[in-house]
Scaffold this motif. Structure first.
Motif, PDB file in Angstrom:
ATOM      1  N   THR A 133       0.818  -1.208   0.000  1.00 42.97           N
ATOM      2  CA  THR A 133       0.000   0.000   0.000  1.00 42.97           C
ATOM      3  C   THR A 133       0.851   1.257   0.000  1.00 42.97           C
ATOM      4  OG1 THR A 133      -1.692  -1.186   1.231  1.00 42.97           O
ATOM      5  CG2 THR A 133      -1.883   1.200   1.162  1.00 42.97           C
ATOM      6  N   VAL A 134       1.877   1.288   0.834  1.00 40.62           N
ATOM      7  CA  VAL A 134       2.663   2.512   0.927  1.00 40.62           C
ATOM      8  C   VAL A 134       3.436   2.769  -0.369  1.00 40.62           C
ATOM      9  CG1 VAL A 134       4.760   1.516   1.941  1.00 40.62           C
ATOM     10  CG2 VAL A 134       4.125   3.858   2.481  1.00 40.62           C
ATOM     11  N   VAL A 135       3.900   1.723  -1.016  1.00 37.81           N
ATOM     12  CA  VAL A 135       4.591   1.902  -2.290  1.00 37.81           C
ATOM     13  C   VAL A 135       3.617   2.400  -3.352  1.00 37.81           C
ATOM     14  CG1 VAL A 135       5.777   0.693  -4.157  1.00 37.81           C
ATOM     15  CG2 VAL A 135       6.405   0.243  -1.793  1.00 37.81           C
ATOM     16  N   ALA A 136       2.379   1.939  -3.291  1.00 38.35           N
ATOM     17  CA  ALA A 136       1.377   2.347  -4.283  1.00 38.35           C
ATOM     18  C   ALA A 136       0.968   3.802  -4.113  1.00 38.35           C
ATOM     19  CB  ALA A 136       0.151   1.447  -4.188  1.00 38.35           C
ATOM     20  N   VAL A 137       0.889   4.314  -2.874  1.00 38.62           N
ATOM     21  CA  VAL A 137       0.330   5.645  -2.644  1.00 38.62           C
ATOM     22  C   VAL A 137       1.367   6.714  -2.378  1.00 38.62           C
ATOM     23  CG1 VAL A 137      -1.777   4.609  -1.719  1.00 38.62           C
ATOM     24  CG2 VAL A 137       0.005   5.365  -0.142  1.00 38.62           C
ATOM     25  N   ILE A 138       2.648   6.352  -2.214  1.00 34.13           N
ATOM     26  CA  ILE A 138       3.645   7.346  -1.863  1.00 34.13           C
ATOM     27  C   ILE A 138       3.995   8.244  -3.042  1.00 34.13           C
ATOM     28  CG2 ILE A 138       5.678   5.978  -2.428  1.00 34.13           C
ATOM     29  CD1 ILE A 138       5.234   8.330   0.594  1.00 34.13           C
ATOM     30  N   GLY A 139       3.752   7.788  -4.261  1.00 35.75           N
ATOM     31  CA  GLY A 139       4.043   8.581  -5.445  1.00 35.75           C
ATOM     32  C   GLY A 139       2.802   8.785  -6.284  1.00 35.75           C
ATOM     33  N   PRO A 140       2.956   9.293  -7.518  1.00 33.06           N
ATOM     34  CA  PRO A 140       1.805   9.513  -8.400  1.00 33.06           C
ATOM     35  C   PRO A 140       1.048   8.213  -8.657  1.00 33.06           C
ATOM     36  CG  PRO A 140       3.778  10.588  -9.274  1.00 33.06           C
ATOM     37  CD  PRO A 140       4.225   9.735  -8.135  1.00 33.06           C
ATOM     38  N   GLN A 222     -14.783   2.311   7.480  1.00 35.19           N
ATOM     39  CA  GLN A 222     -15.072   2.241   6.043  1.00 35.19           C
ATOM     40  C   GLN A 222     -14.763   0.862   5.457  1.00 35.19           C
ATOM     41  OE1 GLN A 222     -13.114   5.365   3.934  1.00 35.19           O
ATOM     42  NE2 GLN A 222     -14.051   7.001   5.108  1.00 35.19           N
ATOM     43  N   MET A 223     -14.449  -0.089   6.307  1.00 34.06           N
ATOM     44  CA  MET A 223     -14.003  -1.405   5.838  1.00 34.06           C
ATOM     45  C   MET A 223     -14.995  -2.040   4.873  1.00 34.06           C
ATOM     46  SD  MET A 223     -13.054  -4.811   8.017  1.00 34.06           S
ATOM     47  CE  MET A 223     -14.749  -5.052   8.533  1.00 34.06           C
ATOM     48  N   PHE A 224     -16.281  -1.983   5.212  1.00 34.73           N
ATOM     49  CA  PHE A 224     -17.278  -2.613   4.357  1.00 34.73           C
ATOM     50  C   PHE A 224     -17.796  -1.664   3.282  1.00 34.73           C
ATOM     51  CE2 PHE A 224     -17.385  -5.173   8.234  1.00 34.73           C
ATOM     52  CZ  PHE A 224     -17.255  -6.443   7.700  1.00 34.73           C
ATOM     53  N   ARG A 225     -17.806  -0.360   3.574  1.00 33.27           N
ATOM     54  CA  ARG A 225     -18.284   0.597   2.564  1.00 33.27           C
ATOM     55  C   ARG A 225     -17.390   0.603   1.333  1.00 33.27           C
ATOM     56  NH1 ARG A 225     -19.266   3.841   7.141  1.00 33.27           N
ATOM     57  NH2 ARG A 225     -17.438   5.145   6.731  1.00 33.27           N
ATOM     58  N   VAL A 226     -16.070   0.410   1.545  1.00 33.66           N
ATOM     59  CA  VAL A 226     -15.161   0.453   0.406  1.00 33.66           C
ATOM     60  C   VAL A 226     -15.402  -0.712  -0.548  1.00 33.66           C
ATOM     61  CG1 VAL A 226     -13.261  -0.908   1.398  1.00 33.66           C
ATOM     62  CG2 VAL A 226     -12.755   0.948  -0.184  1.00 33.66           C
ATOM     63  N   ALA A 356      -8.838  -0.858   1.701  1.00 31.58           N
ATOM     64  CA  ALA A 356      -8.963  -1.613   0.456  1.00 31.58           C
ATOM     65  C   ALA A 356      -7.852  -2.650   0.339  1.00 31.58           C
ATOM     66  CB  ALA A 356      -8.910  -0.651  -0.737  1.00 31.58           C
ATOM     67  N   SER A 357      -6.648  -2.257   0.775  1.00 32.82           N
ATOM     68  CA  SER A 357      -5.534  -3.192   0.732  1.00 32.82           C
ATOM     69  C   SER A 357      -5.781  -4.397   1.628  1.00 32.82           C
ATOM     70  CB  SER A 357      -4.249  -2.479   1.156  1.00 32.82           C
ATOM     71  OG  SER A 357      -3.153  -3.352   1.136  1.00 32.82           O
ATOM     72  N   MET A 358      -6.480  -4.179   2.726  1.00 32.98           N
ATOM     73  CA  MET A 358      -6.798  -5.302   3.603  1.00 32.98           C
ATOM     74  C   MET A 358      -7.596  -6.354   2.847  1.00 32.98           C
ATOM     75  SD  MET A 358      -9.358  -5.548   6.830  1.00 32.98           S
ATOM     76  CE  MET A 358     -10.686  -5.598   5.621  1.00 32.98           C
ATOM     77  N   TRP A 359      -8.613  -5.913   2.094  1.00 34.35           N
ATOM     78  CA  TRP A 359      -9.423  -6.861   1.337  1.00 34.35           C
ATOM     79  C   TRP A 359      -8.582  -7.569   0.276  1.00 34.35           C
ATOM     80  CZ3 TRP A 359     -13.834  -8.504   3.076  1.00 34.35           C
ATOM     81  CH2 TRP A 359     -14.637  -7.672   3.867  1.00 34.35           C
ATOM     82  N   LEU A 360      -7.711  -6.801  -0.398  1.00 31.35           N
ATOM     83  CA  LEU A 360      -6.876  -7.398  -1.425  1.00 31.35           C
ATOM     84  C   LEU A 360      -5.904  -8.414  -0.826  1.00 31.35           C
ATOM     85  CD1 LEU A 360      -6.133  -4.225  -3.593  1.00 31.35           C
ATOM     86  CD2 LEU A 360      -7.730  -6.088  -4.106  1.00 31.35           C
ATOM     87  N   CYS A 361      -5.370  -8.098   0.361  1.00 29.53           N
ATOM     88  CA  CYS A 361      -4.440  -9.035   1.000  1.00 29.53           C
ATOM     89  C   CYS A 361      -5.171 -10.228   1.608  1.00 29.53           C
ATOM     90  CB  CYS A 361      -3.607  -8.309   2.046  1.00 29.53           C
ATOM     91  SG  CYS A 361      -2.397  -7.196   1.305  1.00 29.53           S
ATOM     92  N   MET A 362      -6.411 -10.033   2.053  1.00 29.32           N
ATOM     93  CA  MET A 362      -7.197 -11.184   2.487  1.00 29.32           C
ATOM     94  C   MET A 362      -7.402 -12.148   1.325  1.00 29.32           C
ATOM     95  SD  MET A 362     -10.091  -9.511   4.996  1.00 29.32           S
ATOM     96  CE  MET A 362     -10.949 -11.065   5.269  1.00 29.32           C
ATOM     97  N   ALA A 363      -7.467 -11.599   0.121  1.00 30.26           N
ATOM     98  CA  ALA A 363      -7.671 -12.445  -1.057  1.00 30.26           C
ATOM     99  C   ALA A 363      -6.479 -13.345  -1.334  1.00 30.26           C
ATOM    100  CB  ALA A 363      -7.963 -11.574  -2.284  1.00 30.26           C
TER     101      ALA A 363
END
Length: 412
Positions: A133-140, A222-226, A356-363
């Motif tokens: 997650t941090v690598v994805a959001v730290i830049g553009p 927001q866990m379920f709303r996302v 959102a990353s939590m859901w992706l990592c649960m996958a």
């Protein structure tokens, strides 16, 4: 006099991103080495303990089930503590798990092996959610898939070295002419040393992202709303089947290569040849990072996932070296799948990224379930026909990529 020009100094944000990227190389490399080494436990324990396919693939169930069991509390702790401290915690847990795995290997206890793998898996869950997650959001955001793909290249370098270094230690004991030795524990002892050093490095930089994290975190409520995002749901399902297919093939590949109707390879050689599977992913990830500057990410994903489905099917029906090479070549197609699916599935609001990353990592729990189902199918039919399940997984990913390649207004 000729004027000498120099590049402008990096901004504070660029300096943070650069340092974080360098630290992340170690995390991704070590994760790859550990993943491919753990896969070799499947043929090792199957032959040493006389397990069936489903029983041996409990190794992958233990190694990936943490993503489902602990993802929620781990995400909560990341929201509370921040990315860097969460990565420190994850590395410390992996260190403890690898030391426990060392003891389990020496004791030849299947129950202890599964328990140690679950502990390692918990640490991996910290790293998957926080590091990706941090690598994805730290830049553009436009370059998120490329950054993740480049780091996944270092991850693949680790997966290549894993079989080359670990196979003689983990599978050498299967040679009836070789005496039993304690070297089987060395891959995990060495990994514990490296992750301990990485944990210290991250601890020294624990305040690196304090300003960014204060504005990037969304409420855990927001866990379920996302999950209302159709694109996120499709992305989570695609990661589920991708990790499941990759792990199933990687775990069963040594056994396939040992078959008389494929390569009839000795156990150690078969284990080392798996490095070609992971090596294809390494080469493909660096090529993919280059290709993404010229080809739309979704279209590239669609092409490689369709290719993986075709190659896996070919490995079932083509005999000898041809079938073996087809299955090894799936690694090249795997190259960009995880980072590209991950980046395409993340919501546009960066504050929602940790949840959102939590859901992706649960996958990622697909790495536990799909191999187990493939093993059960192999026990019920035969090893090669069971590979149709990973082939179907790749076809599903091609469908997700096709949806993402549509115009913006019709995307999931």
């Amino acid at each position: 006099m000729v004027a000498v020009t120099s590049s402008p100094p990096l901004s504070d944000h660029e300096q943070v991103a650069s340092r974080l990227f360098r630290l992340s190389i170690g995390v991704f490399f070590t994760g790859g080495f550990l993943t491919s080494s753990v896969s070799l436990l499947v043929p090792q324990l199957k032959l040493m303990l006389d397990l069936d396919y489903k029983g041996a693939l409990l190794v992958q169930l233990a190694f990936h089930s943490s993503y489902m069991l602990f993802a929620l509390p781990i995400t909560w702790s990341i929201v509370r503590a921040g990315y860097m401290r969460a990565i420190v915690a994850g590395l410390a847990v992996i260190t403890a798990g690898c030391l426990a795995l060392t003891l389990a290997q020496n004791a030849l206890s299947f129950a202890m092996v599964l328990g140690a793998l679950l502990l390692v898996s918990a640490g991996q869950t910290f790293l998957q959610i926080a590091s990706n997650t941090v690598v994805a959001v730290i830049g553009p955001s436009r370059g998120a898939a490329r950054r993740l793909t480049l780091l996944q290249g270092f991850n693949s370098f680790g997966t290549v070295l894993g079989p080359l270094l670990s196979a003689p230690l983990l599978l050498g004991e299967l040679d009836p002419q070789a005496a039993r030795h304690v070297g089987a524990a060395l891959p995990f002892t060495g990994t514990a040393l490296v992750t301990g050093l990485l944990a210290f490095a991250y601890f020294r930089n624990r305040a690196l992202l304090e300003q960014d994290e204060s504005r990037r975190f969304a409420s855990i409520g927001q866990m379920f709303r996302v999950m209302r995002s159709r694109r996120l749901r499709w992305g989570a399902a695609s990661i589920f089947v991708y990790v499941g297919a990759e792990v199933a093939i990687g775990a069963l590949l040594p056994t396939v290569l040992m078959r008389p109707d494929r390569l009839d390879a000795a156990p150690v050689l078969a284990g080392q040849l798996v490095s070609l599977y992971w090596g294809g992913a390494m080469v493909g990830r660096f090529l993919g990072a280059w290709a993404m500057q010229r080809i739309a990410e979704a279209r590239l994903l669609m092409a490689v996932s369709f290719g993986a489905a075709v190659l896996t099917t070919a490995a079932i029906v083509l005999p000898g070296v041809t079938g073996a090479c087809a299955l090894l070549a799936v690694g090249l197609c795997n190259a960009i799948m995880y980072p590209t699916i991950y980046a395409l599935a993340l919501p546009e609001d960066e504050r929602q990224a940790p949840v959102a990353s939590m859901w992706l990592c649960m996958a990622v729990v697909g790495g536990a379930i799909v191999p187990l189902l493939t093993g059960a199918l192999a026990d019920a039919t035969a090893l090669l026909p069971a590979l149709i399940l990973p082939a179907a997984c790749y076809a599903f990913i091609a469908r997700f990529a096709a949806l993402c390649a549509r115009p913006q207004e019709t995307r999931p």
